[in-house]
Design a protein around this motif. Structure first.
Motif, mmCIF file in Angstrom:
data_model
loop_
_atom_site.group_PDB
_atom_site.id
_atom_site.type_symbol
_atom_site.label_atom_id
_atom_site.label_comp_id
_atom_site.label_asym_id
_atom_site.label_seq_id
_atom_site.Cartn_x
_atom_site.Cartn_y
_atom_site.Cartn_z
ATOM 1 N N GLU A 22 -9.833 1.855 -4.773
ATOM 2 C CA GLU A 22 -10.663 3.023 -4.472
ATOM 3 C C GLU A 22 -9.847 4.307 -4.443
ATOM 4 N N ARG A 23 -8.631 4.245 -3.894
ATOM 5 C CA ARG A 23 -7.813 5.446 -3.753
ATOM 6 C C ARG A 23 -7.130 5.848 -5.061
ATOM 7 N N HIS B 68 -8.431 -6.608 1.319
ATOM 8 C CA HIS B 68 -8.628 -5.253 1.842
ATOM 9 C C HIS B 68 -7.633 -4.273 1.217
ATOM 10 N N PHE C 123 -4.215 1.433 6.815
ATOM 11 C CA PHE C 123 -3.924 2.037 5.509
ATOM 12 C C PHE C 123 -4.054 3.558 5.560
ATOM 13 N N ARG C 124 -5.022 4.041 6.313
ATOM 14 C CA ARG C 124 -5.174 5.491 6.443
ATOM 15 C C ARG C 124 -3.996 6.116 7.181
ATOM 16 N N TYR D 241 -7.900 -2.961 9.107
ATOM 17 C CA TYR D 241 -7.160 -2.779 7.845
ATOM 18 C C TYR D 241 -7.251 -1.323 7.394
ATOM 19 N N LEU D 242 -8.466 -0.784 7.389
ATOM 20 C CA LEU D 242 -8.678 0.571 6.899
ATOM 21 C C LEU D 242 -7.923 1.593 7.753
ATOM 22 N N GLU E 101 -1.281 6.303 4.717
ATOM 23 C CA GLU E 101 -1.586 7.360 3.761
ATOM 24 C C GLU E 101 -1.265 8.737 4.341
ATOM 25 N N PHE F 50 -8.631 -1.023 -1.085
ATOM 26 C CA PHE F 50 -8.136 0.312 -0.725
ATOM 27 C C PHE F 50 -7.394 0.957 -1.891
ATOM 28 N N VAL G 130 0.839 -1.197 0.000
ATOM 29 C CA VAL G 130 0.000 0.000 0.000
ATOM 30 C C VAL G 130 0.872 1.246 0.000
#
Length: 326
Positions: free
Chosen positions: A224-225, A217, A305-306, A301-302, A309, A221, A188
């Motif tokens: 979508e990103r 996941h 990843f955030r 997971y989200l 990010e 991500f 990611v």
């Protein structure tokens, strides 16, 4: 307990295969019930449990020799359990190393009531000769000692607390992002950086395997990103990544202190170039591990990843020669 529906499924499979002779049915139990797993033509490692549950193998053998066996299924006279000590202890060590809450371990402690009430046996052939059972823990203890040594080394490893010079990073810097398996965090981070114009970024995993697809996941991500087809991405090992990188590495970024220590131990030539990813967050307390979300809930997971990010966004904001990719 085995339900008539499950028995009917097994019977249908056996009839379809024209099965004759011995059959052992293996099932897995969890909070939702009993699930059929497979059928074997030999007892295998379940023979001790079968004896314990009341299956009379000598009688079955004699009846078979005398052609007295009837068709159909013979079930144990009671429901019992077999505790595989090595798997049990390995699970417990993992929970302790992860710092799991005590409420996750208490059910395991409570499960010993079956042993005390005679509904469970241990995978030990002879209680008066426990040495074979003890020696099965050799590989587990070797692994535990290695991980413990790595944890202790990471405490004193200067790289684990070193502060990277973020202003020395450019969009042309050769960066390697490393996590455990290269299917979540590092992959990611790699593609978030690439989306911001960093052209010399690779990712890799400490596990000695390549070719795995990103987690579902991570794929969602990234799609979508960034709008990319993440399903075509594949993992690579650190060894392979280092071999494939043609330019000299400027910086290696990891997500946990133990990973920093492991890389320095395995690849001494990287000493002085390995840093914690969170050190680039620009925050005063930005010196923490970003844990592996593997097998966790989707929101974990989200959140992971955030967090990655947000650190990438900070890197981008301070890189001197940053410009939008054309």
């Amino acid at each position: 307990e085995i339900t008539p529906h499950m028995l009917g499924i097994v019977q249908a499979i056996a009839n379809k295969l024209r099965w004759t002779g011995f059959m052992a049915i293996e099932c897995k139990s969890n909070k939702d019930g009993l699930f059929f797993m497979d059928m074997k033509s030999y007892p295998g490692d379940t023979i001790a449990l079968s004896f314990f549950s009341g299956v009379d193998f000598p009688k079955l053998l004699i009846d078979g020799l005398e052609n007295k066996l009837s068709t159909g299924f013979a079930f144990p006279t009671r429901s019992v359990y077999l505790r595989k000590l090595r798997i049990d202890v390995a699970w417990l060590f993992r929970q302790l190393l992860k710092g799991s809450e005590i409420k996750l371990i208490l059910p395991w402690v409570g499960s010993f009531w079956r042993l005390l009430t005679g509904r469970e046996c241990l995978d030990i052939e002879r209680l008066d000769d426990p040495l074979p059972a003890i020696r099965q823990f050799d590989s587990l203890m070797d692994s535990f000692r290695a991980k413990l040594g790595l944890r202790l080394f990471s405490v004193f490893c200067s790289e684990a607390t070193a502060q990277p010079e973020i202003k020395s990073i450019t969009t042309k810097s050769s960066l390697l992002v490393v996590c455990k398996g290269n299917i979540n965090r590092s992959i990611v981070a790699e593609h978030l950086l690439k989306a911001h114009g960093f052209c010399c970024v690779r990712s890799a995993g400490l596990l000695g395997m390549s070719g795995r697809r990103p987690s579902r996941h991570a794929e969602i991500f990234l799609t979508e990103r960034l709008g990319i087809d993440a399903s075509v991405l594949r993992s690579r090992s650190v060894t392979r990544a280092l071999r494939e990188m043609t330019s000299e590495i400027d910086m290696v970024l990891c997500f946990e202190r133990s990973q920093v220590a492991e890389l320095v131990l395995r690849f001494p030539n990287l000493k002085g170039k390995v840093f914690l990813f969170s050190k680039l967050s620009g925050k005063a307390n930005g010196s923490h591990d970003i844990g592996d979300p593997h097998n966790a809930k989707p929101e974990v997971y989200l959140a992971c990843f955030r967090k990655i990010e947000s650190i990438v966004d900070h890197i981008v904001s301070v890189v001197a020669d940053y410009s939008l990719p054309t």
